[in-house]
Design a protein around this motif. Structure first.
Motif, short mmCIF file in Angstrom:
data_model
loop_
_atom_site.label_atom_id
_atom_site.label_comp_id
_atom_site.label_asym_id
_atom_site.label_seq_id
_atom_site.Cartn_x
_atom_site.Cartn_y
_atom_site.Cartn_z
N ARG A 138 7.48 -34.85 9.93
CA ARG A 138 8.24 -34.15 9.27
C ARG A 138 7.63 -32.77 8.87
O ARG A 138 7.17 -32.48 7.81
N GLY A 192 8.09 -28.63 7.71
CA GLY A 192 9.01 -27.90 6.77
C GLY A 192 9.29 -28.92 5.53
O GLY A 192 10.41 -28.59 5.14
N THR A 193 8.59 -29.95 5.36
CA THR A 193 8.95 -30.91 4.19
C THR A 193 7.82 -31.13 3.48
O THR A 193 6.49 -31.08 4.10
N GLN A 203 8.06 -33.59 -3.58
CA GLN A 203 8.61 -33.04 -4.46
C GLN A 203 8.31 -33.91 -5.68
O GLN A 203 8.11 -33.45 -6.78
N ARG A 232 9.93 -39.07 -3.31
CA ARG A 232 10.89 -38.03 -2.83
C ARG A 232 10.36 -36.57 -2.30
O ARG A 232 9.66 -35.95 -2.95
N LEU A 233 11.17 -36.58 -1.15
CA LEU A 233 10.83 -35.31 -0.52
C LEU A 233 11.67 -34.07 -0.76
O LEU A 233 12.65 -34.14 -1.52
N SER A 234 11.08 -32.96 -0.29
CA SER A 234 11.70 -31.50 -0.67
C SER A 234 13.25 -31.64 -0.06
O SER A 234 13.95 -30.83 -0.77
N ASP A 235 13.57 -32.33 0.83
CA ASP A 235 14.68 -32.46 1.49
C ASP A 235 15.96 -33.33 0.57
O ASP A 235 17.10 -33.39 1.22
N GLY A 236 15.24 -34.08 -0.43
CA GLY A 236 16.15 -34.66 -1.35
C GLY A 236 16.02 -36.26 -0.81
O GLY A 236 16.27 -37.12 -1.60
N GLU A 237 15.45 -36.66 0.23
CA GLU A 237 15.47 -37.93 0.73
C GLU A 237 14.43 -38.63 -0.19
O GLU A 237 13.22 -38.27 -0.69
N THR A 262 4.37 -23.79 -3.61
CA THR A 262 5.43 -24.75 -3.09
C THR A 262 4.72 -26.09 -3.14
O THR A 262 3.72 -26.18 -2.36
#
Length: 448
Positions: A232, A234-235, A238, A246-251, A431
């Motif tokens: 993955r 660009g991830t 979070q 929890r990933l930065s894309d919300g998953e 980030t």
């Protein structure tokens, strides 16, 4: 004639090489000097092979090289961790392995304290992630992964089983890529045909191994994906919890394992010196001496060394530079004591090697891009040549691993509380999950 005292703090790539260089220079020196190495362990750890230890293809002692067994008797080893340096009094205070306090004086000091895990301000990371900087962390991760596969087989339901069979690696630099590649092979062997474990490799960068040229980076990503690793890009992470990541894309990814491989930062000891710094590293001149303190030298991850091949920049934190800087520091300390001539640190890039597990690797020796089994042979050949000991034992372990199934047992030697991730104060906010763009000495892609 009085004997000068040379103190080397740290026995990683830089400190170990400095000690060896100084020991040779001490033979027949006009002005005799004593050499002392202060280090928390009695071994030099060959960090690039730690993923092999975590995956069970190498036994732990294979990646350790005895200091007393490989350094000449004239080098004195003191076990302890440096706590503070008094530049005016020329003393280093330390804590020994049994909690005792002591101090060492010096006429020449070489600071080669290396680096520690980079802890970013991401909720839950310190409590729920596993670092990968030491032998204890590699052993713990090996036991932890084995335990999760065993517990998944007797889980109370499919959701718990899937979570235990899911492994997340943050950081797709050299270390993270090798951990995911080697770990996936290990868990496939442990699962023995049952539901296949899931590995996720995360990085905020647009591709894995962003330090490599694009072609080899793309090849490495393809090898991982074909093997079943979910890459993955660009991830980032979070938040980490006991139940998952929890990933930065919300998953939200249910998992019991998060390997934190986003890089390292210089040991905080150097920041306490009160000397000029460059992004946490101690500024030195091209001869590796600290300005204003000609008796103090610094090298490796702890030092910001001017890159004379690229004026205006500093050499990156890699094993390749640490190994060579250790030699230069040793020579220059000896020169300051009347043995030889001092020289500025210059280098030529030797390339890199990245072990992708099995017969697969990516390498760029002397700028020649290689991939596949041939790169795998070059990679392992390089490591055998670079190891200062244990070559026959490492070769034997690799041969046995190719012929026999791996031993799927938990050793139980390292408990979670013995390997806390939080070994230094958190980095300033940035980030979350951002991987470093320059590999560290812990990363298998670096070459001494």
């Amino acid at each position: 004639m009085s004997r000068s005292r040379v103190l080397i703090v740290g026995a990683g790539f830089a400190g170990y090489r400095a000690a060896r260089t100084l020991a040779r220079a001490a033979r027949g020196a006009v002005r005799p000097f004593d050499i002392t190495v202060l280090n928390p362990t009695d071994y030099f750890l060959y960090l690039p092979l730690l993923p092999h230890v975590a995956a069970g293809s190498l036994e732990p002692r294979r990646v350790t090289v005895s200091l007393t067994g490989t350094l000449p008797p004239r080098v004195r080893l003191v076990l302890g961790k440096a706590d503070a340096v008094d530049l005016d009094a020329r003393t280093v205070r330390y804590t020994g392995p049994e909690g005792e306090r002591g101090s060492l004086t010096y006429d020449r000091l070489v600071l080669a304290v290396g680096s520690v895990n980079k802890l970013l301000p991401v909720p839950g990371i310190a409590e729920h992630a596993h670092g990968f900087r030491s032998l204890a962390e590699a052993l713990y991760l090996r036991d932890h992964v084995t335990r999760q596969i065993e517990l998944a087989a007797v889980a109370s339901g499919p959701a718990e089983a899937r979570a235990r069979r899911t492994f997340v690696v943050a950081g797709a630099g050299y270390t993270g890529t090798e951990v995911a590649a080697q770990g996936q092979l290990l868990t496939d062997a442990l699962a023995r045909g049952r539901d296949r474990p899931r590995w996720l490799l995360l990085d905020i960068a647009p591709r894995v191994l962003p330090e490599l040229d694009e072609r080899l980076s793309r090849t490495s990503g393809r090898v991982l994906r074909e093997r079943g690793v979910e890459v993955r890009t660009g991830t980032s992470v979070q938040e980490a919890t006991r139940e998952g990541v929890r990933l930065s894309d919300g998953e939200f990814v249910p998992s019991r394992t998060l390997a934190w491989c986003v890089g390292v930062r210089p040991d905080p000891l150097v920041a306490a010196l009160g000397q000029p710094m460059e992004r946490g590293r101690l500024l030195v001149d091209p001869f590796l001496a600290v300005p204003g303190h000609p008796e103090v030298y610094a090298c490796g991850d702890a030092a910001a060394v001017p890159d004379l091949e690229k004026p205006g920049t500093y050499t990156p934190m890699t094993a390749q530079h640490a190994w060579r800087q250790g030699r230069t520091a040793g020579r220059n300390v000896a020169a300051s004591l009347g043995r030889g001539m001092r020289r500025a640190y210059r280098h030529k890039d030797l390339g890199f090697v990245v072990d992708l597990g099995g017969a697969q690797a990516a390498a760029n020796p002397l700028g020649v891009p290689l991939s596949g089994p041939f790169a795998g042979a070059v990679t392992r050949g390089y490591h055998l040549a670079a190891l200062p000991g244990n070559r026959v034992r490492v070769t034997a372990d690799w041969l046995l691993d190719a012929l026999l199934p791996r031993q799927a047992v938990q050793l139980g030697l390292v408990r979670s509380g013995s390997v806390p991730l939080e070994t230094a104060a958190p980095e300033p906010a940035r980030t979350p999950g951002d991987a470093p763009r320059t590999p560290s000495p812990s990363e298998g892609g670096t070459t001494p």
